[in-house]
Motif scaffolding. Structure first.
Motif, PDB file in Angstrom:
ATOM      1  N   VAL A  47      -4.000 -12.727  -5.140  1.00 55.57           N
ATOM      2  CA  VAL A  47      -2.250 -12.926  -3.706  1.00 55.57           C
ATOM      3  C   VAL A  47      -2.726 -11.390  -3.622  1.00 55.57           C
ATOM      4  N   TRP A  48      -2.054 -10.271  -3.636  1.00 57.20           N
ATOM      5  CA  TRP A  48      -2.452  -9.432  -3.805  1.00 57.20           C
ATOM      6  C   TRP A  48      -3.569  -8.669  -2.807  1.00 57.20           C
ATOM      7  N   ASN A  49      -4.429  -8.893  -3.401  1.00 60.70           N
ATOM      8  CA  ASN A  49      -5.472  -8.468  -3.042  1.00 60.70           C
ATOM      9  C   ASN A  49      -5.963  -9.142  -1.089  1.00 60.70           C
ATOM     10  N   ALA A  67      -5.853  -9.376   4.915  1.00 63.06           N
ATOM     11  CA  ALA A  67      -5.113 -10.013   5.744  1.00 63.06           C
ATOM     12  C   ALA A  67      -4.747  -8.898   7.380  1.00 63.06           C
ATOM     13  N   ASP A  68      -5.150  -9.758   8.043  1.00 72.05           N
ATOM     14  CA  ASP A  68      -4.494  -9.515   9.648  1.00 72.05           C
ATOM     15  C   ASP A  68      -3.254  -9.881   9.823  1.00 72.05           C
ATOM     16  N   HIS A  97       7.749 -10.281  -7.741  1.00 75.89           N
ATOM     17  CA  HIS A  97       6.361 -10.107  -8.633  1.00 75.89           C
ATOM     18  C   HIS A  97       5.643  -8.451  -8.149  1.00 75.89           C
ATOM     19  N   PHE A  98       5.849  -8.534  -6.738  1.00 82.50           N
ATOM     20  CA  PHE A  98       5.404  -7.590  -5.836  1.00 82.50           C
ATOM     21  C   PHE A  98       6.379  -6.216  -5.983  1.00 82.50           C
ATOM     22  N   CYS A  99       7.309  -5.969  -6.402  1.00 84.60           N
ATOM     23  CA  CYS A  99       7.960  -4.927  -5.939  1.00 84.60           C
ATOM     24  C   CYS A  99       7.622  -3.697  -6.630  1.00 84.60           C
ATOM     25  N   ALA A 134      -2.159   0.363   2.769  1.00 84.35           N
ATOM     26  CA  ALA A 134      -2.181  -1.289   4.111  1.00 84.35           C
ATOM     27  C   ALA A 134      -1.739  -1.599   4.491  1.00 84.35           C
ATOM     28  N   MET A 135      -1.090  -1.558   3.817  1.00 82.76           N
ATOM     29  CA  MET A 135       0.615  -2.870   4.133  1.00 82.76           C
ATOM     30  C   MET A 135       1.710  -1.994   5.596  1.00 82.76           C
TER      31      MET A 135
END
Length: 115
Positions: A3-5, A10-11, A34-36, A47-48
């Protein structure tokens, strides 16, 4: 990591959730928590910083803002600065439309409106 990848590739990131008890559902909160480990204070991914995100919520007439705020805060901590919000409060006889865009405010839309 899949999911993170996918998020990194994603754009546009779209987060859609119903609003229960005026807040974000537990499943959405669990995913974002989970992404903390990638939050700005830990180890941000560059990238974010260029990502755009949209938050879509719906409720039975209650305000969507607090639920959207929960999601938006997590996204901002991930480094995403361009976050748009759109919520629908479903009411008997029509739909109330909520947006973070000040030009829209709250509008009643015919119940036959399709998204």
């Amino acid at each position: 990591m899949p999911v993170w990848n996918a998020m990194l590739k994603a754009d546009l990131l779209v987060f859609a959730a119903p609003v229960y008890a005026l807040r974000t559902p537990g499943q959405m909160k669990a995913l974002l928590d989970h992404f903390c480990c990638h939050w700005m204070v830990h180890r941000p991914d560059k990238a974010m910083f260029t990502k755009c995100a949209v938050i879509l919520t719906n409720s039975i007439g209650a305000s969507n803002r607090e639920a959207q705020k929960d999601i938006a805060t997590s996204l901002q901590w991930l480094g995403i600065s361009d976050v748009r919000r759109l919520g629908f409060g479903l009411m008997e006889g029509g739909v109330l439309y909520y947006s973070d865009n000040a030009n829209y405010g709250i509008k009643r839309i015919d119940s036959t409106y399709f998204i």
